[in-house]
Write a protein that holds these residues in place. Structure first.
Motif, PDB file in Angstrom:
ATOM      1  N   LYS A  72       1.183  -4.430   2.277  1.00  0.00           N
ATOM      2  CA  LYS A  72       2.211  -5.347   1.768  1.00  0.00           C
ATOM      3  C   LYS A  72       2.198  -5.413   0.248  1.00  0.00           C
ATOM      4  O   LYS A  72       3.226  -5.675  -0.384  1.00  0.00           O
ATOM      5  CB  LYS A  72       1.977  -6.751   2.328  1.00  0.00           C
ATOM      6  CG  LYS A  72       2.373  -6.933   3.775  1.00  0.00           C
ATOM      7  CD  LYS A  72       2.058  -8.363   4.221  1.00  0.00           C
ATOM      8  CE  LYS A  72       2.373  -8.575   5.694  1.00  0.00           C
ATOM      9  NZ  LYS A  72       2.000  -9.956   6.122  1.00  0.00           N
ATOM     10  N   ARG A  73       1.036  -5.166  -0.331  1.00  0.00           N
ATOM     11  CA  ARG A  73       0.893  -5.247  -1.787  1.00  0.00           C
ATOM     12  C   ARG A  73       1.264  -3.945  -2.489  1.00  0.00           C
ATOM     13  O   ARG A  73       1.165  -3.844  -3.708  1.00  0.00           O
ATOM     14  CB  ARG A  73      -0.539  -5.660  -2.136  1.00  0.00           C
ATOM     15  CG  ARG A  73      -0.829  -7.120  -1.805  1.00  0.00           C
ATOM     16  CD  ARG A  73      -2.305  -7.396  -1.648  1.00  0.00           C
ATOM     17  NE  ARG A  73      -2.623  -8.816  -1.582  1.00  0.00           N
ATOM     18  CZ  ARG A  73      -2.465  -9.578  -0.503  1.00  0.00           C
ATOM     19  NH1 ARG A  73      -1.967  -9.061   0.605  1.00  0.00           N
ATOM     20  NH2 ARG A  73      -2.770 -10.858  -0.529  1.00  0.00           N
ATOM     21  N   GLY A  74       1.664  -2.957  -1.706  1.00  0.00           N
ATOM     22  CA  GLY A  74       2.148  -1.712  -2.305  1.00  0.00           C
ATOM     23  C   GLY A  74       1.070  -0.736  -2.731  1.00  0.00           C
ATOM     24  O   GLY A  74       1.361   0.254  -3.410  1.00  0.00           O
ATOM     25  N   LEU A  75      -0.185  -0.987  -2.348  1.00  0.00           N
ATOM     26  CA  LEU A  75      -1.268  -0.063  -2.722  1.00  0.00           C
ATOM     27  C   LEU A  75      -1.240   1.177  -1.837  1.00  0.00           C
ATOM     28  O   LEU A  75      -0.851   1.115  -0.677  1.00  0.00           O
ATOM     29  CB  LEU A  75      -2.639  -0.729  -2.552  1.00  0.00           C
ATOM     30  CG  LEU A  75      -3.238  -1.418  -3.769  1.00  0.00           C
ATOM     31  CD1 LEU A  75      -2.491  -2.717  -4.021  1.00  0.00           C
ATOM     32  CD2 LEU A  75      -4.708  -1.679  -3.545  1.00  0.00           C
ATOM     33  N   HIS A  76      -1.722   2.280  -2.390  1.00  0.00           N
ATOM     34  CA  HIS A  76      -2.031   3.456  -1.594  1.00  0.00           C
ATOM     35  C   HIS A  76      -3.498   3.342  -1.193  1.00  0.00           C
ATOM     36  O   HIS A  76      -4.362   3.112  -2.047  1.00  0.00           O
ATOM     37  CB  HIS A  76      -1.788   4.733  -2.399  1.00  0.00           C
ATOM     38  CG  HIS A  76      -0.349   4.977  -2.675  1.00  0.00           C
ATOM     39  ND1 HIS A  76       0.134   6.195  -3.107  1.00  0.00           N
ATOM     40  CD2 HIS A  76       0.750   4.161  -2.568  1.00  0.00           C
ATOM     41  CE1 HIS A  76       1.441   6.118  -3.251  1.00  0.00           C
ATOM     42  NE2 HIS A  76       1.842   4.890  -2.946  1.00  0.00           N
ATOM     43  N   THR A  77      -3.757   3.482   0.094  1.00  0.00           N
ATOM     44  CA  THR A  77      -5.121   3.342   0.602  1.00  0.00           C
ATOM     45  C   THR A  77      -5.620   4.691   1.091  1.00  0.00           C
ATOM     46  O   THR A  77      -4.908   5.412   1.797  1.00  0.00           O
ATOM     47  CB  THR A  77      -5.177   2.319   1.752  1.00  0.00           C
ATOM     48  OG1 THR A  77      -4.726   1.047   1.270  1.00  0.00           O
ATOM     49  CG2 THR A  77      -6.598   2.175   2.286  1.00  0.00           C
ATOM     50  N   TYR A  78      -6.869   5.005   0.720  1.00  0.00           N
ATOM     51  CA  TYR A  78      -7.518   6.252   1.154  1.00  0.00           C
ATOM     52  C   TYR A  78      -8.787   5.870   1.898  1.00  0.00           C
ATOM     53  O   TYR A  78      -9.619   5.131   1.372  1.00  0.00           O
ATOM     54  CB  TYR A  78      -7.838   7.137  -0.048  1.00  0.00           C
ATOM     55  CG  TYR A  78      -6.591   7.604  -0.744  1.00  0.00           C
ATOM     56  CD1 TYR A  78      -5.966   8.789  -0.365  1.00  0.00           C
ATOM     57  CD2 TYR A  78      -6.007   6.840  -1.760  1.00  0.00           C
ATOM     58  CE1 TYR A  78      -4.795   9.210  -0.983  1.00  0.00           C
ATOM     59  CE2 TYR A  78      -4.838   7.249  -2.377  1.00  0.00           C
ATOM     60  CZ  TYR A  78      -4.241   8.439  -1.990  1.00  0.00           C
ATOM     61  OH  TYR A  78      -3.074   8.846  -2.587  1.00  0.00           O
ATOM     62  N   LEU A  79      -8.933   6.402   3.104  1.00  0.00           N
ATOM     63  CA  LEU A  79      -9.999   5.944   3.991  1.00  0.00           C
ATOM     64  C   LEU A  79     -10.578   7.152   4.729  1.00  0.00           C
ATOM     65  O   LEU A  79      -9.838   7.958   5.285  1.00  0.00           O
ATOM     66  CB  LEU A  79      -9.375   4.938   4.957  1.00  0.00           C
ATOM     67  CG  LEU A  79     -10.195   4.179   5.972  1.00  0.00           C
ATOM     68  CD1 LEU A  79      -9.484   2.867   6.294  1.00  0.00           C
ATOM     69  CD2 LEU A  79     -10.345   4.981   7.238  1.00  0.00           C
ATOM     70  N   ILE A  80     -11.906   7.291   4.685  1.00  0.00           N
ATOM     71  CA  ILE A  80     -12.561   8.399   5.381  1.00  0.00           C
ATOM     72  C   ILE A  80     -13.567   7.860   6.396  1.00  0.00           C
ATOM     73  O   ILE A  80     -14.041   6.728   6.282  1.00  0.00           O
ATOM     74  CB  ILE A  80     -13.265   9.376   4.411  1.00  0.00           C
ATOM     75  CG1 ILE A  80     -14.376   8.668   3.617  1.00  0.00           C
ATOM     76  CG2 ILE A  80     -12.261  10.050   3.491  1.00  0.00           C
ATOM     77  CD1 ILE A  80     -15.214   9.598   2.754  1.00  0.00           C
ATOM     78  N   ALA A  81     -13.900   8.698   7.377  1.00  0.00           N
ATOM     79  CA  ALA A  81     -14.891   8.323   8.379  1.00  0.00           C
ATOM     80  C   ALA A  81     -16.294   8.517   7.838  1.00  0.00           C
ATOM     81  O   ALA A  81     -16.567   9.448   7.064  1.00  0.00           O
ATOM     82  CB  ALA A  81     -14.702   9.169   9.640  1.00  0.00           C
ATOM     83  N   GLY A  82     -17.196   7.648   8.275  1.00  0.00           N
ATOM     84  CA  GLY A  82     -18.613   7.796   7.966  1.00  0.00           C
ATOM     85  C   GLY A  82     -19.373   8.200   9.215  1.00  0.00           C
ATOM     86  O   GLY A  82     -18.786   8.404  10.290  1.00  0.00           O
ATOM     87  N   ASN A  83     -20.678   8.278   9.099  1.00  0.00           N
ATOM     88  CA  ASN A  83     -21.494   8.699  10.242  1.00  0.00           C
ATOM     89  C   ASN A  83     -21.530   7.659  11.361  1.00  0.00           C
ATOM     90  O   ASN A  83     -21.871   7.969  12.497  1.00  0.00           O
ATOM     91  CB  ASN A  83     -22.917   9.046   9.801  1.00  0.00           C
ATOM     92  CG  ASN A  83     -23.592   7.908   9.069  1.00  0.00           C
ATOM     93  OD1 ASN A  83     -23.098   7.438   8.052  1.00  0.00           O
ATOM     94  ND2 ASN A  83     -24.729   7.456   9.561  1.00  0.00           N
TER      95      ASN A  83
END
Length: 377
Positions: A72-83
């Motif tokens: 909603k705040r207009g950010l681009h989010t980058y998310l990766i998996a961990g172990n």
């Protein structure tokens, strides 16, 4: 371009069977407030989103709510998996999420995912390197075989032919060290022999390296290679380290500034130590505490229900320990367990546990007990 770097949320985690969901919800709201104040362009989350591959539904809902508010705040989010994450579960719906600027990478798939961002200084390539094992890389490359995590990471990066004349940022969830060293904590998964270590030097060409896996915030080799650390302590070994958000500002190529926004929960993790009566008295004076407590008692005498007494004042007592100084073997004559009598073995055990010998009353009691046992036998 301003970036927020966080990692190791471990949503759904329990510590000594205490659920951390309330604290995690509180911290995610703090992060949202910081986003409102600082106005970053992107949020980097470097793995271990959940604490278990199959997270509780409450943890999934918590992440859903958080990502919705970030979007909603207009950010681009980058998310990766961990172990700790399930790559397949984390990637569910990633194409749809990607259209909303939430970019998820659960596995290396056909190679490193990346997205091009732009700002007033030009383009920034954001690369996503989720947790992997050498076998995953070998299956991808086929013609080449990596025998270690470090070799596998090197092959992956070389395969991408990254243009380092431009600005590049990479998210990584691996055990990255600098010359074999990194600060660890009790809440992390350990491996034997350092087989999963990757030297930080492999990533030095990147303008910023957003690391996840270790829970203490720290730099490795240079300022721009950093573990964000977990947003809260997940073991008592972490209580003396500040937790928070790493703020990264990219300007022209080669110019990066860093800042840190501390995060705290209402209930702190604390360690208290001393005789039981003193700890109880101190707690009564302050009206008790809702903090999460590790208590170390220094009493040498037997105590009646110390946990019950402590929890009346410290309801969130997590662990109770007794200070025991290891007995020195240097001047001891070790008993032969094959020939020593059971009462001798017990007497030595008692002495080592309590740092004093049995008194005469205790010796007589032990003798009576043993005689009765022999007669029954």
């Amino acid at each position: 371009m301003k970036l927020f770097h966080i990692s190791d949320l471990h949503l759904g985690k329990r510590i000594y069977e205490f659920s951390m969901l309330e604290e995690q919800r509180e911290l995610l709201l703090e992060i949202l407030r910081s986003i409102d104040e600082e106005q970053p362009q992107a949020l980097l989350i470097s793995g271990d989103i959940y604490d278990k591959p199959v997270p509780p539904t409450e943890a999934v809902k918590l992440l859903d709510d958080f990502l919705t508010e970030v979007s909603k705040r207009g950010l681009h989010t980058y998310l990766i998996a961990g172990n700790h994450d399930s790559a397949q579960r984390l990637e569910f719906g990633k194409e749809i999420f990607g259209r909303e600027s939430i970019h998820i990478s659960g596995s290396i798939g056909e190679g490193l995912a990346h997205v091009t961002e732009t700002d007033e200084y030009g383009t920034v390539e954001i690369w996503l390197l989720p947790f992997f094992k050498p076998a995953h890389v070998n299956a991808l490359l086929r013609e080449e075989e990596a025998s270690s995590y470090a070799a596998a990471a090197k092959l992956l990066l070389e395969r991408e032919k990254i243009d380092f004349s431009k600005r590049n940022v990479i998210l990584v969830h691996q055990f990255v060290t600098w010359r074999g060293a990194a600060e660890r904590s009790d809440s992390e998964t350990l491996s034997l022999g350092g087989v999963d270590e990757i030297d930080a030097g492999l990533f030095f060409d990147f303008d910023y390296v957003a690391l996840g896996h270790l829970h203490n915030p720290q730099k490795l080799g240079r300022e721009t290679v950093r573990y964000a650390g977990s947003p809260m302590p997940y073991s008592f070994s972490e209580i003396r380290r500040k937790k928070g958000i790493t703020v990264v500002e990219l300007k022209e190529k080669g110019v990066v500034s860093l800042d840190f926004i501390p995060l705290e929960t209402k209930r702190q993790f604390r360690e208290i130590k001393g005789p039981l009566e003193e700890i109880l008295a101190a707690g009564r004076e302050t009206g008790g505490s809702e903090d999460y407590i590790r208590c170390i008692l220094t009493n040498s005498e037997a105590l009646l229900d110390p946990v019950g007494q402590l929890r009346r004042i410290y309801p969130n007592l997590m662990t109770l320990e007794f200070e025991q100084q290891a007995a020195s073997f240097s001047d001891e004559v070790l008993l032969d367990t094959e020939t020593a009598r059971p009462e001798e073995l017990f007497a030595r055990f008692f002495e080592r546990q309590n740092e004093k010998e049995l008194d005469e009353t205790q010796k007589k009691l032990l003798e009576c007990i043993w005689k009765g046992t022999e007669e029954k036998a």
